[in-house]
Design a protein around this motif. Structure first.
Motif, short mmCIF file in Angstrom:
data_model
loop_
_atom_site.label_atom_id
_atom_site.label_comp_id
_atom_site.label_asym_id
_atom_site.label_seq_id
_atom_site.Cartn_x
_atom_site.Cartn_y
_atom_site.Cartn_z
N VAL A 37 0.84 -1.19 0.00
CA VAL A 37 0.00 0.00 0.00
C VAL A 37 0.87 1.25 0.00
CG1 VAL A 37 -1.77 1.27 1.26
CG2 VAL A 37 -1.83 -1.24 1.20
N ASN A 38 1.94 1.22 0.79
CA ASN A 38 2.88 2.33 0.86
C ASN A 38 4.17 1.91 0.14
OD1 ASN A 38 4.43 4.55 1.49
ND2 ASN A 38 4.70 4.01 3.65
N ILE A 39 4.49 2.59 -0.95
CA ILE A 39 5.64 2.19 -1.76
C ILE A 39 6.93 2.86 -1.30
CG2 ILE A 39 4.20 1.74 -3.77
CD1 ILE A 39 5.21 4.37 -4.96
N THR A 40 6.87 3.64 -0.22
CA THR A 40 8.09 4.23 0.32
C THR A 40 8.96 3.13 0.89
OG1 THR A 40 6.89 6.25 0.88
CG2 THR A 40 9.02 5.89 1.95
N ALA A 41 10.20 3.06 0.44
CA ALA A 41 11.06 1.94 0.81
C ALA A 41 12.39 2.44 1.34
CB ALA A 41 11.30 1.04 -0.41
N PRO A 42 12.99 1.70 2.24
CA PRO A 42 14.31 2.07 2.74
C PRO A 42 15.40 1.66 1.76
CG PRO A 42 13.61 0.04 3.78
CD PRO A 42 12.46 0.50 2.91
N GLY A 43 16.52 2.36 1.81
CA GLY A 43 17.66 1.98 1.00
C GLY A 43 18.66 1.18 1.81
N LEU A 44 19.92 1.41 1.54
CA LEU A 44 20.97 0.69 2.25
C LEU A 44 21.60 1.55 3.35
CD1 LEU A 44 22.74 -1.01 -0.80
CD2 LEU A 44 21.15 -2.04 0.82
N THR A 45 20.88 2.58 3.76
CA THR A 45 21.40 3.52 4.75
C THR A 45 20.73 3.30 6.10
OG1 THR A 45 21.68 5.15 3.00
CG2 THR A 45 21.80 5.94 5.25
#
Length: 661
Positions: free
Chosen positions: A116-124
């Motif tokens: 539902v929420n496409i905000t994703a974490p990176g490698l940080t």
């Protein structure tokens, strides 16, 4: 300014990683991977599954997702698909990888669930650290991106130039056949190449997710932008691909400094920058005569490829006697489709009408790809232009709807002819990329205009007054499809059609016979553009609005995959493909559990993947099966009593003249 440059270098670094993967797989296998974005999405989604949904530590999630799952995905896809593609035709390679790009994301969603929420974490790690460099701001995400590109370039150069494995990869690039003769297994090397390529796809996907979002659209745009760097490198030069990718990233970032981010102009120009790069390099190489396909391999590989590849689809009008079932199948299909509006209710009749008008648009692929042998990825764009112009004429200029559709189609034809003239000397892969670039530029610069887009509502398009309901409109659209199908059949059987067939089979042979390849391909280009625009106009009539979002070029790639699955030259296949594409997903959504709603999309993609095994498509495959069955029946049928058998004829012919018997 320095902040914009540093941000652009980070974006360009992600493009560069993607471009490096595409170049390595192309030069080592001859496959230009249109499924790169889908593979990036799969790995990034698995990383999200571990990192967010199961709260794994960042290092463990990154190592397992990118370092283990990514290569495993590449090995699995090589075993299932890529190993069958090296000696196939460009059309089969492109459509099969497009099919993978269609099937893989919904399969991943089926396993891991929709986000539902496409905000994703990176490698940080959180919180995000920020650094100040000469007054410019650099965050940890950008630093990790720089480090990722540096690691890829350094490690890749060291492996390719300084190890035995790199020597074997370079040998495979030069000639697979000679590599096998030297005692080295090309299969093992290819497995390693695709594993590394999938790892790079996953790395690029995880790096781009924090800014572009963890969505198929974001990953697809990453892939398309990387295409520009690969084209600039003429599909082979890794250093040029990396350099151009960095330049694209910097240009994209710096341009935003001078544009208001909230304006529609910025929304149109910024996404178009990579495609302007691609178009510029394509024009440059075309003028220099360097835009032909440069397939990997040496002379021996090319000889093997020429002798074994199925480059042309099966000819429906070949010399084989078609069985009765095969001759009646198109008529039976038309009768069934015509009966559907009388059986279905208003909702399902509307879906049937959608499928029929989509089949009209798909006939343009039958012309340009099936008859002309050209891999155009912008037919849906011509359909969109036909829809938009027709809606403008009908709504704002007061034209009758059908006259507006016909006039719009005539207006769009010159664009197809010009595109055909510009791409006549290009190789198949370059043609595909040019037409895709054209479609993406039109999508951003034309369909994105507020006067056309209208907050997603498009431009209103009324139906003719004598088609008040879906049933009448569906039957009228079917009649138009039949008329256009007859035109295609007449072209196929005409003298001009024979010239088109000769040019498709062998341009050199056609020129030897004194035929004009230019005239043949321009004729097909113009006709295909006209049919696509007619289909787009009817889609606008069906929706009663010209909806720009319905004509996205990446959606058109799905159209092509579905059609070629059934057979690129099959006219009735276009009708079946249109009906299936419109009706089947709603059958699953209505009568099956919600989690299975995307199964039809997976089926469409899997059908395109199966082209690696059956390059002529499902319709041609079944036609061969019917011919074989008819031949078996003929052999089993006893000879008539009053007619001598072949053995008796042989015996009688062996008797001496005058024998009393």
């Amino acid at each position: 300014m320095l902040s914009y440059v540093l941000a652009g270098l980070a974006l360009g670094a992600i493009y560069a990683i993607a471009a490096a993967s595409l170049v390595v797989t192309y030069v080592s296998s001859g496959v230009f991977n249109f499924a790169f974005g889908a593979m990036a999405f799969a790995v990034a989604r698995f990383y999200y599954f571990l990192r967010v949904e199961h709260d794994w530590p960042l290092p463990a999630a990154a190592v397992i997702a990118i370092g283990v799952f990514g290569p495993a995905l590449g090995v699995a896809l090589y075993a299932l698909l890529f190993r069958y593609l090296r000696l196939r035709s460009p059309l089969v390679k492109i459509v099969a990888t497009i099919g993978l790009s269609v099937a893989l994301p919904p399969a991943v969603n089926l396993v891991f669930g929709h986000l539902v929420n496409i905000t994703a974490p990176g490698l940080t790690p959180e919180p995000l650290r920020v650094f100040h460099v000469f007054g410019a701001v650099v965050d940890m995400n950008q630093v990790i991106t720089y480090a990722g590109l540096a690691a890829v370039v350094v490690a890749g150069t060291a492996v390719l130039r300084g190890t035995d494995m790199g020597l074997r990869v370079r040998a495979l690039v030069d000639s697979e056949a000679l590599t096998a003769m030297s005692g080295v297994s090309p299969t093992r090397i290819s497995l390693g190449v695709w594993a590394v390529s999938s790892l790079l796809a996953g790395l690029a996907g995880v790096l781009i997710a924090p800014t572009a979002g963890l969505s198929v659209d974001g990953m697809t745009f990453l892939m398309a932008a990387a295409f520009a760097a690969v084209v600039a490198a003429r599909l082979r030069s890794l250093p040029i691909a990396v350099g151009v990718a960095l330049a694209m990233g910097v240009t994209t970032s710096v341009v935003q400094r001078y544009l208001d981010a909230g304006t529609s102009l910025s929304a149109q120009i910024v996404p178009s920058i990579p495609f302007v790069f691609m178009l510029a390099f394509l024009l440059y190489y075309t003028v220099r005569g360097q835009a032909g396909d440069s397939a990997p391999g040496g002379a021996l590989d090319r000889a093997i490829r020429t002798g074994t590849s199925n480059s042309a689809p099966a000819d429906e009008d070949s010399g084989h006697r078609r069985p009765l079932a095969g001759r009646l199948a198109p008529l039976i299909t038309l009768v069934i489709v015509a009966a559907l509006p009388f059986v279905f209710d208003e909702f399902w009749t509307g879906l049937t009408a959608t499928g029929i008008v989509m089949a009209i648009a798909l006939l343009s692929y039958t012309l340009v790809t099936g008859e002309g042998g050209m891999i155009w990825l912008c037919q849906i764009t011509f359909a969109g232009l036909g829809a938009v112009i027709a809606a403008e004429l009908a709504t704002n200029a007061g034209w009758s709807p059908l006259a507006a559709v016909a006039a719009a189609a005539v207006c769009v034809v010159p664009l197809g002819v010009i595109l055909g003239l510009l791409t006549i000397r290009l190789g198949n892969l370059y043609i595909a990329l040019v037409t895709l670039t054209f479609g993406l530029l039109v999508q951003n610069l034309v369909f994105g205009r507020e006067s056309i887009y209208n907050a997603g509502q498009g431009i209103a398009m009324p139906r003719p007054e004598w088609t008040p309901d879906n049933r009448t409109f569906a039957l009228f659209a079917l009649a138009v499809f039949v008329v256009l199908a007859v035109v295609v059949l007449n072209l196929r059987r005409s003298t001009a059609g024979l010239a088109v067939t000769a040019a498709r089979e062998s341009e050199a042979g056609a020129r030897t016979l004194g035929l004009s390849v230019l005239q043949a391909k321009v004729l097909v280009s113009g006709m295909a553009t006209f049919v696509a625009a007619i289909g787009g106009g009817f889609l606008a009539l069906n929706y009663q609005s010209a909806l720009p979002d319905s004509f996205n070029p990446f959606f058109g790639m799905v159209w092509l995959a579905v059609l070629v699955t059934l057979g690129s030259r099959s006219i009735i296949g276009a009708l079946v493909a249109g009906i299936a594409f419109a009706v089947l997903p709603n059958v699953f959504q209505t009568y099956l559990p919600a989690e299975l709603a995307e199964v039809p999309v997976i089926m469409f993609g899997f059908g395109a993947i199966m082209l690696a095994r059956n390059p002529d498509g499902i319709v041609a495959m079944h036609a061969r099966q019917l011919r074989d069955f008819q031949g078996w029946l003929d052999r089993r049928r006893p000879a008539p009593a009053d007619r001598p058998t072949p053995s008796e004829l042989v015996t009688e012919s062996a008797l001496p003249t005058g024998d009393s018997r």
